[in-house]
Design a protein around this motif. Structure first.
Motif, short mmCIF file in Angstrom:
data_model
loop_
_atom_site.label_atom_id
_atom_site.label_comp_id
_atom_site.label_asym_id
_atom_site.label_seq_id
_atom_site.Cartn_x
_atom_site.Cartn_y
_atom_site.Cartn_z
N VAL A 151 20.32 -39.33 58.38
CA VAL A 151 19.36 -38.24 58.23
C VAL A 151 19.81 -37.00 58.99
N VAL A 159 20.38 -33.54 57.15
CA VAL A 159 19.53 -32.40 57.53
C VAL A 159 20.39 -31.20 57.94
N ASN A 212 13.76 -43.61 55.72
CA ASN A 212 14.50 -42.37 55.50
C ASN A 212 13.57 -41.17 55.33
N SER A 213 12.46 -41.40 54.62
CA SER A 213 11.52 -40.30 54.38
C SER A 213 10.89 -39.83 55.69
N THR A 229 13.51 -38.07 57.73
CA THR A 229 13.84 -36.79 57.11
C THR A 229 12.78 -35.75 57.41
N GLN A 257 13.24 -30.47 50.85
CA GLN A 257 13.49 -31.74 51.54
C GLN A 257 12.25 -32.21 52.28
#
Length: 671
Positions: A74, A78, A225-226, A229, A370
């Protein structure tokens, strides 16, 4: 116990004790039986989800690894938009620099623009790094783009490693869950299976666990991951522009309130969905098992109506669950699009005023996408997550069911195997308010054959179920060779007992394998001796493959009598000290019955036997005949003594052998 029927005891016991259970408030099963399920007591989403997560604890180290790879992935992902924003600034600066003549300073161009009344352009030029006369620096641009490519490639590899590691974690967790469920089923009392449909239990063991696995597989990686993120993107947005970051963060509370409101409504629907799935599976399993019976009684339309009703209930619950939870994603996309428009407008104004570079605005717009994308993914996973937790809840209910009493820590062991069985003031009830067996005492001497007769529902099969400890006594005790069976382990107790039931059970395999099920350590010679002693060798010898003949799971390639002989051979091979024969000849023809009787006579030699029989002709030679009515022994003695007493046995015997004559006289027209 070498007892091939024990794994399938549910089917035979339920059919033979159905009357007793109905009397006691229990429930027998059948293809036309109502299949209403007990009310599901719904647990909260939170406790169920936490309990499911706790099952990952054996994988703690690997879970930390997943977190580590996810964080690295991540972080790199990012950083990508920020690096690409730098590339945009290089291109933009190059395009502007090429339009300014060499030798003219940027300050001069900005002053001229301001004098012409174009303050926005002047502010833009004042806050942009421009080299007059120089176009795009492709060397610098190439290095930035290669850096961005490397960041994305390495981030993708970290994400791949995280996925592989997580896949193993989920599969091992579900593997342990299946093992726990299998172990739990073996610890459940028979009464649990009396009160739950087999199809419903199978649905929890198969469909629900599969759904838990699928939900974990699809949601855990995306969920982690979400969340990471979102955190990473928020940090980068504040680094670029706190004002725009605050605008973007307005969507978080709105999204959380929306998701929570919709999820709360859909969770009930998901629980109902899996409840109706189990109910429908139970109905289908019963209808298919009793397919011939349904056809014989012409009840297929009723079965179809019940199926249609349950299918409609499942459809409505599934549609409601999917529809309500499906609203989350479009709602989140709508909020995200509004957020995107606000950021684009405000960002454009700040670029025009020179407060931000074009690259930063471009990076921020990417971050806004994102930012809303993981929120949308989290929302879209809500239905999968809720469905998985609802299935986990049903599995946990099975795991939390009351178990049979534990075996004693220091079990008692009989000094010798003789087969002496005593009932001492035994009382038993299927339901607390409905008496069945009260203050029953009897003794079966070693080597004797004890026959149990009586009307349906008298408690005959219940009596042998108590000997097997399929049910626990309410009071009194049963001893085997002087030892209370409650002080013995169930395995030790049942290893001394062989059982042959009316409903035979064979598994997919060879005839040799089915006989050897009675004693897995038996030699080939012992298997053949058991087959010869029980007349199995007679029909096996005529088969092309002999003892290697394959039997399907239904045993459809051998006759009912042959299947019964195989089960007797299986019990013979076990050499038990106590034998239970429960209506073992009631489903075979007269000629086969003679062979079965001879086989059982060989099997009963030198061991105590309990024989449950409706055909009184088959138990004339029994050493002791017990006549039961309503859970009580009303008469006992041998055949001659009971006939001479002219009591309940006399009435049963005469009713059985004069019924045909009476019916014939009734049907003969008067002359």
């Amino acid at each position: 116990m070498t007892n091939p029927e024990v794994p399938a005891k549910r089917s035979s016991a339920s059919s033979q004790t159905a009357s007793s259970q109905r009397q006691a408030g229990g429930g027998g099963h059948g293809p036309m039986r109502g299949v209403g399920m007990p009310a599901e007591k719904s647990m909260d989403f939170g406790p169920s989800a936490k309990r499911l997560i706790r099952r990952l604890s054996p994988e703690k180290v690997r879970v930390y690894g997943v977190f580590g790879f996810s964080i690295l992935s991540v972080v790199l992902m990012v950083l990508g938009p920020k690096i690409l924003g730098r590339a945009t600034d290089i291109i933009f600066s190059g395009l502007l620099g090429k339009r300014i003549p060499d030798g003219v300073s940027v300050a001069q161009v900005a002053a001229k623009a301001r004098a012409d009344g174009n303050s926005s352009l002047a502010d833009l030029l004042s806050h942009t790094v421009i080299v007059p006369g120089q176009g795009i620096d492709f060397g610098d641009l190439g290095r930035v783009l290669l850096l961005a490519l490397g960041v994305y490639v390495v981030g993708s590899f970290f994400n791949l490693f995280q996925g592989l590691l997580l896949n193993g974690i989920v599969n091992r967790t579900v593997y342990r869950l299946r093992a726990d469920v299998e172990s739990k089923i073996n610890r459940l009392p028979l009464s649990y299976f009396d009160k739950h449909q087999r199809g419903e239990i199978l649905s929890r063991v198969t469909n629900d666990i599969d759904n838990v696995q699928q939900s974990l597989q699809q949601t855990m990686s995306q969920l982690l991951n979400s969340l990471l993120t979102v955190i990473g993107v928020i940090i980068m947005m504040f680094v670029i522009s706190p004002l725009l970051a605050l605008v973007a963060l307005v969507t978080i509370p709105v999204s959380m309130i929306l998701t929570k409101t919709i999820a709360k409504r859909s969770q009930k629907q998901f629980i109902a969905q899996w409840k109706h799935t189990g109910s429908l599976n139970g109905h289908i399993e019963e209808a298919f098992t009793g397919h011939e019976l349904v056809k014989v009684f012409g009840r297929h339309r009723e079965v179809e109506e019940v199926f249609a009703r349950k299918n409609e209930e499942l459809f409505q619950a599934s549609f409601g669950a999917q529809f309500i939870s499906g609203i989350i994603m479009p709602a989140m996309m709508f909020i995200g699009n509004i957020n995107y428009v606000l950021i684009a407008v405000i960002g454009g104004l700040r670029v025009a005023s020179g407060s931000m570079s074009l690259g930063d605005v471009q990076a921020f717009i990417q971050y806004s996408r994102q930012f809303t994308q993981p929120l949308t993914q989290l929302a879209s996973m809500a239905n999968l997550l809720q469905s998985g937790v609802a299935s986990a809840e049903r599995v946990f209910e099975l795991l939390d069911a009351d178990e049979q009493t534990r075996d004693p820590a220091v079990p008692a062991v009989p000094d010798e195997k003789r087969g002496l069985v005593r009932f001492e003031h035994v009382s038993f009830r299927y339901e607390p308010e409905t008496p069945l067996i009260e203050d029953l005492s009897l003794s079966a001497k070693p080597g004797h054959t004890v026959a149990i007769v009586g009307p349906t529902g008298a408690g005959k099969t219940t009596l042998v179920n108590l000997i097997m400890r399929f049910y626990e006594l309410n009071s009194g005790r049963i001893t085997l060779d002087g030892v209370d069976i409650a002080d013995m382990t169930r395995d030790r107790l049942r290893s001394n007992i062989g059982m042959v039931l009316q409903d035979t059970w064979l598994f997919g395999g060879t005839i040799r394998d089915n006989i050897a099920y009675g004693n897995v350590e038996a030699t080939e010679e012992q298997i053949l001796d058991a087959a010869r002693a029980t007349y199995v060798d007679r029909f096996v010898s005529s088969l092309p493959d002999g003892y290697d003949t394959l039997i399907d799971e239904e045993g459809s390639n051998v006759s009912a009598g042959e299947k019964q002989l195989l089960t007797i051979a299986r019990a013979f091979l076990a050499q038990p000290s106590l034998l239970i024969l429960d209506e073992a000849t009631s489903s075979v023809d007269t000629r086969t019955e003679v062979l079965v009787q001879h086989a059982m006579a060989a099997l009963r030699t030198d061991r105590t036997s309990f024989v449950i029989a409706h055909r009184l002709s088959t138990i004339r030679d029994a050493d002791l005949i017990l006549v039961m009515e309503s859970g009580q022994i009303v008469e006992q003695g041998n055949h001659a003594q009971l006939l001479a007493a002219r009591g309940a046995y006399f009435d049963l015997y005469n009713a059985q052998f004069t019924a045909a004559v009476t019916d014939e006289e009734t049907l003969t027209p008067a002359t």
